[in-house]
Design a protein around this motif. Structure first.
Motif, PDB file in Angstrom:
ATOM      1  N   LEU A  38      36.941 -30.865  23.244  1.00  0.00           N
ATOM      2  CA  LEU A  38      35.836 -29.911  23.075  1.00  0.00           C
ATOM      3  C   LEU A  38      35.411 -29.814  21.613  1.00  0.00           C
ATOM      4  CD1 LEU A  38      37.018 -27.129  25.558  1.00  0.00           C
ATOM      5  CD2 LEU A  38      35.191 -28.808  25.907  1.00  0.00           C
ATOM      6  N   GLY A  41      33.430 -32.863  20.869  1.00  0.00           N
ATOM      7  CA  GLY A  41      32.154 -32.727  21.583  1.00  0.00           C
ATOM      8  C   GLY A  41      31.207 -31.779  20.856  1.00  0.00           C
ATOM      9  N   ALA A  42      31.750 -30.667  20.346  1.00  0.00           N
ATOM     10  CA  ALA A  42      30.927 -29.709  19.604  1.00  0.00           C
ATOM     11  C   ALA A  42      30.418 -30.333  18.306  1.00  0.00           C
ATOM     12  CB  ALA A  42      31.733 -28.447  19.299  1.00  0.00           C
ATOM     13  N   GLU A  45      27.329 -32.393  17.902  1.00  0.00           N
ATOM     14  CA  GLU A  45      26.027 -31.703  17.780  1.00  0.00           C
ATOM     15  C   GLU A  45      25.648 -31.461  16.323  1.00  0.00           C
ATOM     16  OE1 GLU A  45      26.813 -28.080  19.939  1.00  0.00           O
ATOM     17  OE2 GLU A  45      27.265 -29.168  21.784  1.00  0.00           O
ATOM     18  N   ARG A  56      31.795 -21.761  19.468  1.00  0.00           N
ATOM     19  CA  ARG A  56      31.262 -22.815  20.335  1.00  0.00           C
ATOM     20  C   ARG A  56      32.311 -23.281  21.344  1.00  0.00           C
ATOM     21  NH1 ARG A  56      28.255 -24.755  23.529  1.00  0.00           N
ATOM     22  NH2 ARG A  56      27.508 -26.889  23.512  1.00  0.00           N
TER      23      ARG A  56
ATOM     24  N   VAL B  17      31.280 -27.518  30.024  1.00  0.00           N
ATOM     25  CA  VAL B  17      32.708 -27.479  29.664  1.00  0.00           C
ATOM     26  C   VAL B  17      32.990 -26.559  28.484  1.00  0.00           C
ATOM     27  CG1 VAL B  17      33.265 -29.792  30.545  1.00  0.00           C
ATOM     28  CG2 VAL B  17      32.555 -29.530  28.160  1.00  0.00           C
ATOM     29  N   PHE B  18      31.956 -26.236  27.694  1.00  0.00           N
ATOM     30  CA  PHE B  18      32.192 -25.366  26.540  1.00  0.00           C
ATOM     31  C   PHE B  18      32.399 -23.911  26.953  1.00  0.00           C
ATOM     32  CE2 PHE B  18      30.251 -29.051  24.552  1.00  0.00           C
ATOM     33  CZ  PHE B  18      31.186 -29.279  23.560  1.00  0.00           C
ATOM     34  N   ARG B  25      35.483 -27.381  33.145  1.00  0.00           N
ATOM     35  CA  ARG B  25      36.514 -27.472  32.107  1.00  0.00           C
ATOM     36  C   ARG B  25      37.860 -27.883  32.720  1.00  0.00           C
ATOM     37  NH1 ARG B  25      37.839 -23.360  27.163  1.00  0.00           N
ATOM     38  NH2 ARG B  25      35.725 -23.970  26.550  1.00  0.00           N
ATOM     39  N   LEU B  28      37.686 -31.572  33.521  1.00  0.00           N
ATOM     40  CA  LEU B  28      37.824 -32.356  32.289  1.00  0.00           C
ATOM     41  C   LEU B  28      39.281 -32.418  31.861  1.00  0.00           C
ATOM     42  CD1 LEU B  28      36.204 -33.885  30.027  1.00  0.00           C
ATOM     43  CD2 LEU B  28      36.369 -31.776  28.698  1.00  0.00           C
TER      44      LEU B  28
END
Lengths: 133, 133
Positions: A38, A41-42, A45, A56, B17-18, B25, B28
């Motif tokens: 995560l 993934g954040a 951005e 986030r 998923v966030f 989530r 994942l």
């Protein structure tokens, strides 16, 4: 640089996540672990300050986010930029290598998100057949 | 089928998923968890019996592999085929959806394996600067 794991005939690469002694397994875990995936993934951005990132990545504790960022920074996937201000301003962003990893992760994340209807349908059928879990 | 998480303006997909409440989530985590990723990666090579899979996923315990396979089967990613023999012969293989997930995971795994030289170089530099960890 480090000792490489033993090679077997079926391996094409010197590093093999299927071997428990291979250092690539640890890196895969940093990348795909609950908070690692995560966080990467954040950061795909854009750059984030610590508290922005914490908001986030919903649900992460300060301690876990800090540990996650350290492991990703140490692996060369995340860059930590501290400004010499008072109080210090610290930004986190992906390195070029981190961006390549995150791109693949985001592809996986978006695929999973997009197929959750199928996943939840499968779960409902499974639970019905097995009488719930 | 299930309640969907709340949508916010920035979301394009109903699953995110966030968001800690989103069921994506959990999926994942099944897919990218320590043993989930390796199990899917192994099954991408073909079908396996339980003990074959346990040898392939070096280091996994019987209990963890069993839990991992159940979660992946329930999510519709792995198919469990039991032959009515005595003793029963059980094979595990990817479903079509599981194959699509595994393909993306294997891409990530192979990328990480291929860049471990860079990762270990970054670690050495990090540890030198920070005086080791």
């Amino acid at each position: 640089m480090t000792t490489m794991p033993e090679r077997t005939a079926e391996q094409d690469l010197p590093y093999d996540v299927f071997s428990r002694a291979c250092p690539s397994r640890g890196t895969l875990e940093h990348v795909t672990g609950r908070w690692g995936a995560l966080t990467l993934g954040a950061l795909f951005e854009g750059s984030f300050r610590f508290n922005e990132l914490r908001r986030r990545v919903d649900g992460v504790s300060e301690k876990m986010l800090s540990q996650t960022l350290h492991a990703l920074e140490r692996d060369g996937l995340v860059h930590r930029e501290a400004q010499p201000t008072n109080p210090p301003r610290v930004d986190y962003e992906l390195t070029p290598l981190g961006r390549e990893v995150a791109e693949r992760l985001v592809g996986l994340i978006e695929f999973v998100e997009g197929r959750m209807g199928d996943v939840l349908g499968a779960r409902a059928r499974y639970d019905e057949t097995r009488g719930g879990r």
